[in-house]
Enzyme design. Sequence first.
Site, PDB file in Angstrom:
ATOM      1  N   CYS A  73       0.836  -1.202   0.000  1.00  0.00           N
ATOM      2  CA  CYS A  73       0.000   0.000   0.000  1.00  0.00           C
ATOM      3  C   CYS A  73       0.873   1.255   0.000  1.00  0.00           C
ATOM      4  CB  CYS A  73      -0.890   0.060   1.244  1.00  0.00           C
ATOM      5  SG  CYS A  73      -1.799  -1.437   1.622  1.00  0.00           S
ATOM      6  N   ASP A  74       0.343   2.302  -0.586  1.00  0.00           N
ATOM      7  CA  ASP A  74       0.985   3.606  -0.466  1.00  0.00           C
ATOM      8  C   ASP A  74      -0.077   4.691  -0.598  1.00  0.00           C
ATOM      9  OD1 ASP A  74       3.829   4.855  -0.328  1.00  0.00           O
ATOM     10  OD2 ASP A  74       2.722   6.103  -1.745  1.00  0.00           O
ATOM     11  N   SER A  75       0.118   5.782   0.119  1.00  0.00           N
ATOM     12  CA  SER A  75      -0.827   6.895   0.073  1.00  0.00           C
ATOM     13  C   SER A  75      -0.078   8.213   0.012  1.00  0.00           C
ATOM     14  CB  SER A  75      -1.738   6.898   1.317  1.00  0.00           C
ATOM     15  OG  SER A  75      -2.507   5.725   1.397  1.00  0.00           O
TER      16      SER A  75
END
Length: 208
Positions: A73-75
């Site tokens: 995941c990355d944000s």
Amino acid sequence: MRFVLASASPARLSVLRSAGIEPLVQVSGVDEDAVTASLTDPAPHELVTALAQAKAEAVAAELAEPDAVVVGCDSMLLKADGEIVGKPGTPEVAAKRWAQNAGTSAELLTGHAIIRVRDGEITDRTAGHLGTAVRFGTPTQAEIDAYVATGEPLHVAGGFTLEGFGGWFIEGVDGDPSSVLGISLPLTRKLLADLGLTITDLWNRPTS
């Protein structure tokens, strides 16, 4: 089959546990700056997705589990002026961003990547992204200073949290709230379905 979370984020772990998943946590150690530098003028959604993919790939390559799904995941926060920002890193940057974001809206972009491992070999991959609008309140300078002093905003995407101290200063979310916490449950379910997997099969089962 193990659900492997390629992240050290306590918020992502908490979301999954609350939603019936007890993941194996294995941190990727990916150099995010190096991944970013390797890309040629990526669109914001391409950047967060590429970072999620890099994290999932790194963990899958070292995974001891023979049967698993690895979720990366990355944000990042896409501001109204088109600037995309990640973790502030320092109190000075966190305070500056909050002063800029106060009273405005921005889009939190979340990229996810899932890798299927069977018999110790990578067999399938999929990835996707989504955006969630975040409406910032207008904290006083004293409140911003106090929030920054907690240390919480320094190491989270966009310099804020929804579930922690930062929640006092977020007036609304338009879209998937779980994505603001770091892992979108609906997007994860859809990506798993792309690989022929059903999320309910991965839920914890009560022991008798």
